[in-house]
Design an enzyme around this catalytic site. Sequence first.
Site, PDB file in Angstrom:
ATOM      1  N   CYS A  50      43.485  48.732  46.153  1.00  0.00           N
ATOM      2  CA  CYS A  50      43.138  50.028  46.760  1.00  0.00           C
ATOM      3  C   CYS A  50      43.912  50.311  48.045  1.00  0.00           C
ATOM      4  O   CYS A  50      44.163  51.460  48.373  1.00  0.00           O
ATOM      5  CB  CYS A  50      41.653  50.075  47.061  1.00  0.00           C
ATOM      6  SG  CYS A  50      40.666  49.738  45.618  1.00  0.00           S
TER       7      CYS A  50
ATOM      8  N   SER B  41      33.872  45.928  31.658  1.00  0.00           N
ATOM      9  CA  SER B  41      32.503  45.887  32.166  1.00  0.00           C
ATOM     10  C   SER B  41      31.919  47.295  32.125  1.00  0.00           C
ATOM     11  O   SER B  41      32.619  48.266  32.385  1.00  0.00           O
ATOM     12  CB  SER B  41      32.524  45.375  33.608  1.00  0.00           C
ATOM     13  OG  SER B  41      31.322  45.707  34.239  1.00  0.00           O
TER      14      SER B  41
ATOM     15  N   GLU C  87      28.055  43.440  37.856  1.00  0.00           N
ATOM     16  CA  GLU C  87      29.156  42.936  37.045  1.00  0.00           C
ATOM     17  C   GLU C  87      29.034  41.426  36.850  1.00  0.00           C
ATOM     18  O   GLU C  87      29.301  40.900  35.773  1.00  0.00           O
ATOM     19  CB  GLU C  87      30.488  43.273  37.732  1.00  0.00           C
ATOM     20  CG  GLU C  87      31.533  43.823  36.808  1.00  0.00           C
ATOM     21  CD  GLU C  87      32.714  44.426  37.563  1.00  0.00           C
ATOM     22  OE1 GLU C  87      32.918  45.625  37.419  1.00  0.00           O
ATOM     23  OE2 GLU C  87      33.406  43.710  38.298  1.00  0.00           O
TER      24      GLU C  87
ATOM     25  N   CYS D  32      36.243  48.857  38.249  1.00  0.00           N
ATOM     26  CA  CYS D  32      36.083  49.602  39.506  1.00  0.00           C
ATOM     27  C   CYS D  32      37.209  50.582  39.745  1.00  0.00           C
ATOM     28  O   CYS D  32      37.086  51.459  40.581  1.00  0.00           O
ATOM     29  CB  CYS D  32      36.036  48.692  40.716  1.00  0.00           C
ATOM     30  SG  CYS D  32      35.471  47.075  40.392  1.00  0.00           S
TER      31      CYS D  32
ATOM     32  N   GLU E  75      30.155  62.615  32.318  1.00  0.00           N
ATOM     33  CA  GLU E  75      29.047  61.674  32.136  1.00  0.00           C
ATOM     34  C   GLU E  75      28.516  61.125  33.466  1.00  0.00           C
ATOM     35  O   GLU E  75      27.510  60.424  33.481  1.00  0.00           O
ATOM     36  CB  GLU E  75      29.470  60.523  31.221  1.00  0.00           C
ATOM     37  CG  GLU E  75      30.530  59.579  31.770  1.00  0.00           C
ATOM     38  CD  GLU E  75      31.953  59.995  31.421  1.00  0.00           C
ATOM     39  OE1 GLU E  75      32.172  61.214  31.187  1.00  0.00           O
ATOM     40  OE2 GLU E  75      32.848  59.144  31.408  1.00  0.00           O
TER      41      GLU E  75
ATOM     42  N   GLU F  53      26.421  40.810  34.306  1.00  0.00           N
ATOM     43  CA  GLU F  53      26.955  41.131  32.986  1.00  0.00           C
ATOM     44  C   GLU F  53      27.849  39.990  32.480  1.00  0.00           C
ATOM     45  O   GLU F  53      27.777  39.594  31.309  1.00  0.00           O
ATOM     46  CB  GLU F  53      27.751  42.440  33.061  1.00  0.00           C
ATOM     47  CG  GLU F  53      28.129  42.973  31.698  1.00  0.00           C
ATOM     48  CD  GLU F  53      28.999  44.226  31.782  1.00  0.00           C
ATOM     49  OE1 GLU F  53      29.180  44.765  32.884  1.00  0.00           O
ATOM     50  OE2 GLU F  53      29.512  44.632  30.729  1.00  0.00           O
TER      51      GLU F  53
ATOM     52  N   LYS G 198      39.884  58.805  41.954  1.00  0.00           N
ATOM     53  CA  LYS G 198      38.450  58.964  42.218  1.00  0.00           C
ATOM     54  C   LYS G 198      38.042  60.426  42.117  1.00  0.00           C
ATOM     55  O   LYS G 198      36.900  60.744  41.844  1.00  0.00           O
ATOM     56  CB  LYS G 198      38.113  58.440  43.610  1.00  0.00           C
ATOM     57  CG  LYS G 198      38.239  56.933  43.746  1.00  0.00           C
ATOM     58  CD  LYS G 198      37.034  56.204  43.206  1.00  0.00           C
ATOM     59  CE  LYS G 198      37.201  54.704  43.329  1.00  0.00           C
ATOM     60  NZ  LYS G 198      36.266  53.978  42.475  1.00  0.00           N
TER      61      LYS G 198
ATOM     62  N   GLU H 267      37.426  60.797  38.610  1.00  0.00           N
ATOM     63  CA  GLU H 267      36.241  60.040  38.207  1.00  0.00           C
ATOM     64  C   GLU H 267      34.959  60.788  38.544  1.00  0.00           C
ATOM     65  O   GLU H 267      34.047  60.870  37.725  1.00  0.00           O
ATOM     66  CB  GLU H 267      36.237  58.664  38.891  1.00  0.00           C
ATOM     67  CG  GLU H 267      35.170  57.739  38.355  1.00  0.00           C
ATOM     68  CD  GLU H 267      35.036  56.464  39.143  1.00  0.00           C
ATOM     69  OE1 GLU H 267      35.374  56.467  40.336  1.00  0.00           O
ATOM     70  OE2 GLU H 267      34.598  55.457  38.570  1.00  0.00           O
TER      71      GLU H 267
END
Lengths: 623, 157
Positions: A550, A353, A306, A333, A400, A309, A392, A395
Amino acid sequence: MEKELRSPVAQRPMNVEDPVSKTGIGAQISVELNGVKLKVDMGKSILDVCRDNNVYIPTLCYHEDLCIAGNCRMCMVEVEGMRTLQAACAFPITSPIKIKTFSDKVRKARKHTADLLLSEHYGECYSCVRNNNCELQTIARECGVDSYEFGHVCEPRFEIDSSSHAVIRDMDKCILCRRCVRTCIDLQEVGVLEAINRGYDTKISTFMDKPLADVICINCGQCINRCPTGALHANDPSDEIWKAIEDPTKHVVMQTAPSPRAAIGEEFGLPAGTSMTGQLNTAIKRMGFDMVFDTNFTADLTIMEEGTELLNRLKKALVDKDENVKLPQFTSCSPGWVKFIEHFYPEKLDYLSTAKSPQQMFGAVIKTFYAKEAGIDPKDIVTVALMPCAAKKFECNRPEMNSSGYKDVDYGLTTREMAKMIREAGLKLPDLPKTNFDEPFGDASGAGLIFGATGGVMEAALRTVYELVTGRPVPFEGLNIDVCRGMKGIKEAKVKLENCKDEFSYLEGVELKFIVAHGTANANHVMKMLIKGELEGYHFVEIMACPGGCIGGGGQPIPTSELIRKLRAKAIYAEESTMPVRKSHENPRIKFIYNNFLTDGPGGKLSHELLHTEYVKRGKYIE
Amino acid sequence: MCETGKLLRNEFIGELVKKMGNERKSLLPILQEIQKKYHYIDEHSQQVVADLLNIHPVEVNSVISFYAFLYDAPRGRNIVRVCKNIVCEFHGSKGIAKALSDELGIEFDQTTEDGRVTLEYANCFGMCDKSPSILINDKIHEKVSKETALKLIRELK
């Protein structure tokens, strides 16, 4: 940059403006609480006064993160001179009153209220995920409920909605306190749940009573953390994980995120903010997992990707004067946040990102690099991620997320489910010896660890980016970037880049401006600022979907409150300050992986294949 | 719903919001107008209203489900509501309800197959002095007997 409240006046938290002087005339009011004379601040609720003075009042719909609802009527107290009992949570004290909190009338009314709540509750306590941690159970005990005076539900009336990967709704357990509604609408501004119908027919429902998987739910799981009963709970994969552990052909790998370690102790009766890293590793190994790795390693990897980037985007914007470069760059994230932006601001996805979250990076690395190193066929590897997070689970099931050729992360496990598995295994977590993480991903930096608290990603990224650019450590006392820390909704800070290395000369004199926001309500506010053009000149924005980051995630132990979240964050920062390596780019394992596997460096071709992803423009209309 | 239907509704709701404002307090009047035109408030319209008023679709859904006179699913062309208040019941509303139900061959809260009539109960019209009363679409009928009630619904198109 304070967030404007979207909710109507009647639903806002009840606040009486502070008097000019805390001791002047009118600022203090004499009240009598159960015969004890007290001076209290003007406008304080009866409930707050009682809590300050160690008088216990049962509550159910009240939650300190949420606005006052006053609908459960559990906190009723007698106020002298008033015809009816008053809800303590919704009664601001503005005149001298005499309060009785356990008179005969109050006790009788509370017991009846509890009985009435139970008459609608399909209470199958033994088979309920919230057995022994249920607020309704506690209230029934405290109010002396000894029979089902108004009947009891013996047959389930609703179908359980288990369509979502993250959140399961069992409306038979619902007592209509509307905490989930207030969480979803006010705290997170997602707006999945509302009460529909009226009177006796009222129930909590999604839009047109659709399955949760089909509506605009970001899977943050905050509703689970605030549900007083078992009506909302996470989708538990522990049975399948046990099965994988039992299967001799499977190599089961666990990765643990920083936040569960700071919170899992609460499930075993320890005070909030007790770090359990070493004990947790022992427990996981004793339960039969083959390997336990530290997600902080891929948190470091995330920072490298990141950060690179960000530098690339800055270069394109400053040197190439590319108009199409999107700045500020938003972190990616938090899967709840990613789904939030996909739904509500799909036209702004370019700002995000492209780096995957640490969980998904690890999945991809385990099933490629680790599989090769260890000589194991990736199809036999089962990766489990211990996360503080309900999103999560969604996710890891995104179609993908299979860049290794297999499903990168097989199961997302929450802190609560981990605690359940540890209990099933008969282990007493606090008494276990400490062990370290397994090689080859045994070392992580402190920068990865602080990902768990809001502002952590920003702090970690700054430590690395600043040092990459200038060759010097970030100019904050002991590397602690305090402006990133704390529970303020939207934090803002800047760092000036001076005496840059030659290759970064285009950044000379640039003031790096960044924003940290947590909770999607604050994220929403930041996005509105972006649309209004108020983020011009900002470079990096960290967003976490859950309040507190988190550590306040939807998979964390229940209950949650700002104090608990602060204590967990404190545990993380305390552990971090003693770490030998505190910058992501100095982690020897990171250097190792870039030298031996991702040889074309951060942002290179292989990195892009394995560690970066694309987003889906979802929009907020449901077909 | 077809794309044209959606576009028509978008345009209609856009006009309404322009006229009535995009605050929360405009929600009910907007919903009433949509219902007046389309007879019910479909999923798409609910979402458009939510979008334009900057609230959540589920909140619009919640409001519609709260009010007995707003619908989120298609209903018959004519809506016949029988009062189930105790005063009307004393004056024979139950008998009227049964007669209507038998005549149309449907239960309450159902619509005839041809979409002509929907039968519903209502709680009170405030017409207790002229009970039993029934409400056919927007028109109240006082002191109805079984025979007049049947005559009235036979006349419905």
